[in-house]
Design a protein around this motif. Structure first.
Motif, PDB file in Angstrom:
ATOM      1  N   GLU A  57       0.823  -1.211   0.000  1.00 16.83           N
ATOM      2  CA  GLU A  57       0.000   0.000   0.000  1.00 16.83           C
ATOM      3  C   GLU A  57       0.859   1.264   0.000  1.00 16.83           C
ATOM      4  OE1 GLU A  57      -2.602  -0.436   3.326  1.00 16.83           O
ATOM      5  OE2 GLU A  57      -3.603  -2.199   2.468  1.00 16.83           O
ATOM      6  N   LEU A  58       1.959   1.240   0.741  1.00 15.84           N
ATOM      7  CA  LEU A  58       2.856   2.392   0.762  1.00 15.84           C
ATOM      8  C   LEU A  58       3.469   2.634  -0.616  1.00 15.84           C
ATOM      9  CD1 LEU A  58       4.631   1.682   4.164  1.00 15.84           C
ATOM     10  CD2 LEU A  58       3.205   3.674   3.657  1.00 15.84           C
ATOM     11  N   LEU A  59       3.897   1.558  -1.275  1.00 18.37           N
ATOM     12  CA  LEU A  59       4.490   1.694  -2.601  1.00 18.37           C
ATOM     13  C   LEU A  59       3.485   2.271  -3.593  1.00 18.37           C
ATOM     14  CD1 LEU A  59       6.486  -1.658  -2.771  1.00 18.37           C
ATOM     15  CD2 LEU A  59       7.474   0.637  -2.726  1.00 18.37           C
ATOM     16  N   LYS A  60       2.270   1.747  -3.562  1.00 19.53           N
ATOM     17  CA  LYS A  60       1.247   2.248  -4.478  1.00 19.53           C
ATOM     18  C   LYS A  60       0.933   3.709  -4.206  1.00 19.53           C
ATOM     19  CE  LYS A  60      -0.992  -2.254  -5.143  1.00 19.53           C
ATOM     20  NZ  LYS A  60      -2.213  -3.062  -4.868  1.00 19.53           N
ATOM     21  N   ALA A  61       0.880   4.086  -2.921  1.00 18.31           N
ATOM     22  CA  ALA A  61       0.582   5.476  -2.568  1.00 18.31           C
ATOM     23  C   ALA A  61       1.673   6.423  -3.039  1.00 18.31           C
ATOM     24  CB  ALA A  61       0.402   5.589  -1.054  1.00 18.31           C
ATOM     25  N   GLU A  62       2.893   5.900  -3.134  1.00 20.28           N
ATOM     26  CA  GLU A  62       4.024   6.723  -3.588  1.00 20.28           C
ATOM     27  C   GLU A  62       4.189   6.691  -5.101  1.00 20.28           C
ATOM     28  OE1 GLU A  62       7.131   4.940  -1.375  1.00 20.28           O
ATOM     29  OE2 GLU A  62       6.448   5.741   0.557  1.00 20.28           O
ATOM     30  N   GLY A  63       3.280   5.972  -5.786  1.00 19.80           N
ATOM     31  CA  GLY A  63       3.316   5.938  -7.243  1.00 19.80           C
ATOM     32  C   GLY A  63       4.157   4.833  -7.840  1.00 19.80           C
ATOM     33  N   THR A  64       4.603   3.889  -7.014  1.00 18.26           N
ATOM     34  CA  THR A  64       5.400   2.770  -7.518  1.00 18.26           C
ATOM     35  C   THR A  64       4.475   1.675  -8.050  1.00 18.26           C
ATOM     36  OG1 THR A  64       7.185   3.188  -5.942  1.00 18.26           O
ATOM     37  CG2 THR A  64       7.084   0.985  -6.907  1.00 18.26           C
ATOM     38  N   SER A  65       4.767   1.171  -9.234  1.00 19.05           N
ATOM     39  CA  SER A  65       3.989   0.080  -9.811  1.00 19.05           C
ATOM     40  C   SER A  65       4.296  -1.205  -9.064  1.00 19.05           C
ATOM     41  CB  SER A  65       4.346  -0.081 -11.292  1.00 19.05           C
ATOM     42  OG  SER A  65       3.680  -1.187 -11.853  1.00 19.05           O
ATOM     43  N   LEU A  66       3.241  -1.976  -8.745  1.00 22.66           N
ATOM     44  CA  LEU A  66       3.394  -3.239  -8.041  1.00 22.66           C
ATOM     45  C   LEU A  66       2.674  -4.324  -8.824  1.00 22.66           C
ATOM     46  CD1 LEU A  66       4.236  -4.812  -5.401  1.00 22.66           C
ATOM     47  CD2 LEU A  66       1.929  -4.307  -4.566  1.00 22.66           C
ATOM     48  N   THR A  67       3.350  -5.446  -9.048  1.00 19.16           N
ATOM     49  CA  THR A  67       2.745  -6.538  -9.804  1.00 19.16           C
ATOM     50  C   THR A  67       3.058  -7.862  -9.134  1.00 19.16           C
ATOM     51  OG1 THR A  67       2.501  -7.463 -12.033  1.00 19.16           O
ATOM     52  CG2 THR A  67       4.729  -6.931 -11.341  1.00 19.16           C
ATOM     53  N   GLU A  68       2.326  -8.897  -9.523  1.00 17.40           N
ATOM     54  CA  GLU A  68       2.564 -10.257  -9.043  1.00 17.40           C
ATOM     55  C   GLU A  68       3.116 -11.088 -10.189  1.00 17.40           C
ATOM     56  OE1 GLU A  68      -0.975 -11.881  -7.398  1.00 17.40           O
ATOM     57  OE2 GLU A  68      -1.157 -10.367  -5.834  1.00 17.40           O
ATOM     58  N   ARG A  69       4.144 -11.893  -9.886  1.00 22.10           N
ATOM     59  CA  ARG A  69       4.787 -12.652 -10.961  1.00 22.10           C
ATOM     60  C   ARG A  69       5.565 -13.828 -10.362  1.00 22.10           C
ATOM     61  NH1 ARG A  69       8.901  -9.000 -13.668  1.00 22.10           N
ATOM     62  NH2 ARG A  69       7.012  -7.756 -14.034  1.00 22.10           N
ATOM     63  N   TRP A  70       5.496 -14.963 -11.029  1.00 22.71           N
ATOM     64  CA  TRP A  70       6.350 -16.085 -10.657  1.00 22.71           C
ATOM     65  C   TRP A  70       7.804 -15.769 -11.014  1.00 22.71           C
ATOM     66  CZ3 TRP A  70       4.923 -19.733  -7.513  1.00 22.71           C
ATOM     67  CH2 TRP A  70       3.619 -20.234  -7.503  1.00 22.71           C
ATOM     68  N   ALA A  71       8.721 -16.292 -10.223  1.00 14.05           N
ATOM     69  CA  ALA A  71      10.143 -16.154 -10.532  1.00 14.05           C
ATOM     70  C   ALA A  71      10.906 -17.258  -9.825  1.00 14.05           C
ATOM     71  CB  ALA A  71      10.669 -14.790 -10.102  1.00 14.05           C
ATOM     72  N   THR A  72      11.901 -17.804 -10.497  1.00 15.86           N
ATOM     73  CA  THR A  72      12.834 -18.716  -9.843  1.00 15.86           C
ATOM     74  C   THR A  72      13.935 -17.872  -9.212  1.00 15.86           C
ATOM     75  OG1 THR A  72      14.283 -18.935 -11.758  1.00 15.86           O
ATOM     76  CG2 THR A  72      12.380 -20.442 -11.634  1.00 15.86           C
ATOM     77  N   PRO A  73      14.712 -18.440  -8.312  1.00 19.32           N
ATOM     78  CA  PRO A  73      15.835 -17.671  -7.782  1.00 19.32           C
ATOM     79  C   PRO A  73      16.740 -17.109  -8.877  1.00 19.32           C
ATOM     80  CG  PRO A  73      15.470 -19.589  -6.416  1.00 19.32           C
ATOM     81  CD  PRO A  73      14.539 -19.720  -7.595  1.00 19.32           C
ATOM     82  N   GLN A  74      17.015 -17.885  -9.912  1.00 20.59           N
ATOM     83  CA  GLN A  74      17.900 -17.389 -10.970  1.00 20.59           C
ATOM     84  C   GLN A  74      17.266 -16.241 -11.749  1.00 20.59           C
ATOM     85  OE1 GLN A  74      21.116 -17.943 -11.274  1.00 20.59           O
ATOM     86  NE2 GLN A  74      20.841 -19.182  -9.427  1.00 20.59           N
ATOM     87  N   ASP A  75      15.941 -16.201 -11.808  1.00 19.81           N
ATOM     88  CA  ASP A  75      15.267 -15.077 -12.456  1.00 19.81           C
ATOM     89  C   ASP A  75      15.533 -13.772 -11.724  1.00 19.81           C
ATOM     90  OD1 ASP A  75      14.095 -16.684 -14.414  1.00 19.81           O
ATOM     91  OD2 ASP A  75      12.280 -17.031 -13.218  1.00 19.81           O
TER      92      ASP A  75
END
Length: 255
Positions: free
Chosen positions: A186-204
């Protein structure tokens, strides 16, 4: 400072410090500093919801009111509220361990969780998983799925940056609904930072900024991933994240 343990008898909290441990159905913990907690009401709500999920039919409101009154208003603590498998409601008042700003990770070799969406039942198994990571020189273990994709940490949740976009694992990566992640998101969004959900492996996550979030330490920067990806550091963004999170602490009597 001693660890104090109280049990709810239906009308008051009774000191049972030193009594035998009982397996947990639900637990919730948070950093208490000079009578202030970040997201205190959310922690209480999560506990109440989880207790209902686990089959507790009586309300916990009066117990939680007593917890709020009993918690110390000075000093630094890491309290925990519990629902045991015998249906007892308890409060632990524990001195906080040393608080840290940085963390070293290691990838777990297994996922020992049996109730991944609930905090409490898997605490013993996750504690053992963390000990294995510590034996590798890390502070916490990162749990991955059968495809090797990041789900959660044994005591932390992960957030990373892809450029200026903040990323967390997707909702289908079943894990405890983190109060700290919710607050930071919520803090990131309020500051205008884009937030997304995504799968990732450690190497990603090679050469990404990675942050470990939990209610004890708040926001920690990942400085190393043992036998894993190289990580990037951004001291300016890290300082801003910690400052924003610190702003969320409020008096528990006003939460």
């Amino acid at each position: 400072m001693d660890v104090l343990r109280y049990r709810w008898n239906g009308s008051e909290l009774v000191d049972i410090s030193g009594a035998p441990m009982i397996p947990l159905y639900v637990a919730d913990s948070f950093l208490l500093r000079a009578g202030q907690v970040a997201g205190f009401a959310r922690h209480l709500d999560r506990f109440a919801t989880s207790a209902t999920t686990q089959g507790l039919v009586r309300p916990v409101d009066t117990f939680l009111d007593a917890v709020t009154v009993t918690l110390p208003k000075t000093g630094v603590y890491f309290p925990r509220i519990d629902l045991t498998e015998r249906g007892e409601l308890e409060l632990w008042v524990r001195p906080a361990p040393a608080l840290k700003e940085h963390i070293v990770l290691a990838t777990a070799t297994c996922d020992p969780r049996t109730e991944p969406a609930l905090k409490g039942p898997d605490i013993p198994a996750l504690t053992e998983l963390r000990k294995l990571a510590q034996a590798q020189g890390a502070d916490d273990a990162v749990i991955v799925d059968a495809q090797g994709r990041v789900i959660d940490g044994s005591t932390t949740c992960l957030l990373w940056f892809d450029g200026d976009t903040a990323v967390i694992p997707p909702a289908e990566a079943i894990r405890v609904d983190s109060v700290t992640v919710a607050l930071v998101s919520e803090l990131l969004k309020a500051e205008g930072t884009s937030l997304t959900e995504r799968w990732a492996t450690p190497q990603d996550l090679s050469n990404r900024e990675i942050y470990a979030l939990n209610a004890l330490h708040g926001v920690r920067a990942v400085t190393q991933w043992r036998e894993g990806p190289l990580v990037a550091l951004n001291p300016t963004r890290f300082a801003a994240l910690r400052e924003s999170y610190e702003s969320q602490f409020e008096n528990i009597s006003e939460a």
